[in-house]
Write a protein that holds these residues in place. Structure first.
Motif, PDB file in Angstrom:
ATOM      1  N   ARG A 199       0.820  -1.209   0.000  1.00  0.00           N
ATOM      2  CA  ARG A 199       0.000   0.000   0.000  1.00  0.00           C
ATOM      3  C   ARG A 199       0.857   1.264   0.000  1.00  0.00           C
ATOM      4  N   ALA A 200       1.917   1.280   0.801  1.00  0.00           N
ATOM      5  CA  ALA A 200       2.769   2.475   0.844  1.00  0.00           C
ATOM      6  C   ALA A 200       3.473   2.686  -0.484  1.00  0.00           C
ATOM      7  N   GLY A 201       3.996   1.610  -1.076  1.00  0.00           N
ATOM      8  CA  GLY A 201       4.670   1.734  -2.363  1.00  0.00           C
ATOM      9  C   GLY A 201       3.743   2.234  -3.453  1.00  0.00           C
ATOM     10  N   LEU A 202       2.534   1.705  -3.494  1.00  0.00           N
ATOM     11  CA  LEU A 202       1.563   2.147  -4.493  1.00  0.00           C
ATOM     12  C   LEU A 202       1.169   3.601  -4.263  1.00  0.00           C
ATOM     13  N   ALA A 203       1.043   3.995  -3.004  1.00  0.00           N
ATOM     14  CA  ALA A 203       0.711   5.383  -2.694  1.00  0.00           C
ATOM     15  C   ALA A 203       1.811   6.323  -3.168  1.00  0.00           C
ATOM     16  N   VAL A 204       3.062   5.933  -2.963  1.00  0.00           N
ATOM     17  CA  VAL A 204       4.185   6.764  -3.406  1.00  0.00           C
ATOM     18  C   VAL A 204       4.179   6.898  -4.924  1.00  0.00           C
ATOM     19  N   LEU A 205       3.947   5.805  -5.634  1.00  0.00           N
ATOM     20  CA  LEU A 205       3.912   5.859  -7.094  1.00  0.00           C
ATOM     21  C   LEU A 205       2.794   6.783  -7.583  1.00  0.00           C
ATOM     22  N   ALA A 206       1.634   6.684  -6.943  1.00  0.00           N
ATOM     23  CA  ALA A 206       0.496   7.508  -7.364  1.00  0.00           C
ATOM     24  C   ALA A 206       0.711   8.979  -7.035  1.00  0.00           C
ATOM     25  N   LEU A 207       1.235   9.251  -5.849  1.00  0.00           N
ATOM     26  CA  LEU A 207       1.406  10.640  -5.425  1.00  0.00           C
ATOM     27  C   LEU A 207       2.572  11.323  -6.116  1.00  0.00           C
ATOM     28  N   ALA A 208       3.611  10.544  -6.445  1.00  0.00           N
ATOM     29  CA  ALA A 208       4.796  11.142  -7.050  1.00  0.00           C
ATOM     30  C   ALA A 208       4.656  11.346  -8.554  1.00  0.00           C
ATOM     31  N   ALA A 209       3.797  10.572  -9.199  1.00  0.00           N
ATOM     32  CA  ALA A 209       3.686  10.636 -10.659  1.00  0.00           C
ATOM     33  C   ALA A 209       3.429  12.051 -11.191  1.00  0.00           C
ATOM     34  N   PRO A 210       2.493  12.818 -10.616  1.00  0.00           N
ATOM     35  CA  PRO A 210       2.291  14.177 -11.136  1.00  0.00           C
ATOM     36  C   PRO A 210       3.530  15.055 -11.008  1.00  0.00           C
ATOM     37  N   LEU A 238       6.476  14.371 -11.718  1.00  0.00           N
ATOM     38  CA  LEU A 238       7.413  14.182 -12.823  1.00  0.00           C
ATOM     39  C   LEU A 238       7.301  15.314 -13.844  1.00  0.00           C
ATOM     40  N   LEU A 239       6.138  15.961 -13.882  1.00  0.00           N
ATOM     41  CA  LEU A 239       5.961  17.076 -14.806  1.00  0.00           C
ATOM     42  C   LEU A 239       6.788  18.278 -14.405  1.00  0.00           C
ATOM     43  N   ARG A 240       7.164  18.352 -13.125  1.00  0.00           N
ATOM     44  CA  ARG A 240       7.934  19.492 -12.625  1.00  0.00           C
ATOM     45  C   ARG A 240       9.441  19.260 -12.643  1.00  0.00           C
ATOM     46  N   GLY A 241       9.852  18.020 -12.848  1.00  0.00           N
ATOM     47  CA  GLY A 241      11.285  17.749 -12.848  1.00  0.00           C
ATOM     48  C   GLY A 241      11.592  16.345 -12.380  1.00  0.00           C
ATOM     49  N   SER A 242      12.877  16.085 -12.126  1.00  0.00           N
ATOM     50  CA  SER A 242      13.324  14.731 -11.826  1.00  0.00           C
ATOM     51  C   SER A 242      13.227  14.291 -10.365  1.00  0.00           C
ATOM     52  N   PRO A 243      13.140  15.186  -9.344  1.00  0.00           N
ATOM     53  CA  PRO A 243      13.183  14.707  -7.959  1.00  0.00           C
ATOM     54  C   PRO A 243      12.154  13.635  -7.617  1.00  0.00           C
ATOM     55  N   ALA A 244      10.963  13.711  -8.216  1.00  0.00           N
ATOM     56  CA  ALA A 244       9.917  12.736  -7.901  1.00  0.00           C
ATOM     57  C   ALA A 244      10.234  11.350  -8.437  1.00  0.00           C
ATOM     58  N   ALA A 245      11.175  11.261  -9.379  1.00  0.00           N
ATOM     59  CA  ALA A 245      11.496   9.958  -9.962  1.00  0.00           C
ATOM     60  C   ALA A 245      12.218   9.050  -8.978  1.00  0.00           C
ATOM     61  N   ALA A 246      12.966   9.623  -8.038  1.00  0.00           N
ATOM     62  CA  ALA A 246      13.742   8.805  -7.106  1.00  0.00           C
ATOM     63  C   ALA A 246      12.865   7.961  -6.187  1.00  0.00           C
ATOM     64  N   PRO A 247      11.873   8.562  -5.476  1.00  0.00           N
ATOM     65  CA  PRO A 247      11.023   7.702  -4.644  1.00  0.00           C
ATOM     66  C   PRO A 247      10.232   6.686  -5.469  1.00  0.00           C
ATOM     67  N   MET A 248       9.878   7.070  -6.709  1.00  0.00           N
ATOM     68  CA  MET A 248       9.156   6.122  -7.560  1.00  0.00           C
ATOM     69  C   MET A 248      10.036   4.925  -7.923  1.00  0.00           C
ATOM     70  N   GLY A 249      11.278   5.200  -8.292  1.00  0.00           N
ATOM     71  CA  GLY A 249      12.188   4.111  -8.644  1.00  0.00           C
ATOM     72  C   GLY A 249      12.474   3.190  -7.478  1.00  0.00           C
ATOM     73  N   ALA A 250      12.681   3.791  -6.298  1.00  0.00           N
ATOM     74  CA  ALA A 250      12.960   2.990  -5.105  1.00  0.00           C
ATOM     75  C   ALA A 250      11.760   2.139  -4.721  1.00  0.00           C
TER      76      ALA A 250
END
Length: 239
Positions: A148-159, A161-173
């Motif tokens: 649940r936490a991993g899926l929440a991070v993927l969902a919350l971080a996805a938007p 990505l439009l602002r830049g690369s920082p959100a990609a790190a928690p998604m990748g992890a």
């Protein structure tokens, strides 16, 4: 390209650390019985800490992630049954420093330091700190079932990505260990959930101005209040 590189680096480091830890002799301190009664390890936690920090591309965000992971690890290893701000505050007033208090105070302080380094104006520094700490708490709050936490991070971080690369790190992890988490062979624990949340909060803080920071801060504080009430209700079902 930076987004892809950050995602790949975070995922590769996370997976490498996780596979390395799994080869070590089983340590009871890093083993838990999950909601279904299955014995799982907590190795996904340290793995996502290092992966999210490595892929963040930001010193302040990496600092917040490592600090949140360290505080979460302390609670994973030394924690007790007490949950919620009220329980830990009451213990502090009585002169007892619980593992939960160490986590709350440590993550809060580290988040404020990260916010101060990420932003220039005093108000923005404080708001950024609230966002980082609040995000760390939010992801831990939803970490109640496998994945649940991993899926929440993927969902919350996805938007983000439009602002830049920082959100990609928690998604990748998060993505690197999601299948294992869903398969109930590992769990993030407080170590991983808080670290992923801090990485997510760092991405939000880096990509937003004052208005966006304020909106996120209000939403995160509201979520924390709701979580505290839910925790109190579970602890006192008749109250």
């Amino acid at each position: 390209m930076r987004r892809l590189a950050a995602f790949g680096l975070a995922g590769a480091v996370t997976r490498g650390v996780y596979e390395g830890l799994r080869r070590l002799p089983r340590d009871a301190r890093w083993t838990r019985t999950n909601h279904a009664g299955r014995e799982v390890d907590l190795y996904a936690g340290p793995a996502v800490v290092l992966g999210a920090a490595a892929g963040s591309g930001s010193g302040p965000v990496a600092f917040a992630v490592l600090a949140a992971g360290a505080c979460g690890a302390y609670d994973d290893v030394r924690g007790d049954h007490r949950r919620g701000f009220r329980a830990h505050s009451a213990a502090l007033r009585g002169g007892e420093v619980t593992s939960g208090a160490v986590k709350l105070l440590g993550i809060g302080a580290a988040s404020l330091v990260a916010g101060a380094l990420l932003k220039e104006r005093p108000v923005d520094k404080v708001l950024a700190g609230v966002v980082v700490a609040g995000s760390a708490h939010l992801v831990n709050l939803v970490d109640v079932r496998p994945g649940r936490a991993g899926l929440a991070v993927l969902a919350l971080a996805a938007p983000g990505l439009l602002r830049g690369s920082p959100a990609a790190a928690p998604m990748g992890a998060a993505a690197a260990v999601l299948a294992d988490d869903l398969g109930e062979s590992t769990m993030l624990g407080d170590t991983g959930a808080h670290a992923l949340g801090a990485a997510l909060g760092g991405a939000v803080a880096a990509g937003n101005g004052r208005l966006g920071l304020a909106a996120h801060a209000v939403a995160l504080v509201a979520a924390a209040v709701w979580g505290e009430r839910a925790t109190s209700s579970r602890a006192h079902p008749c109250g």
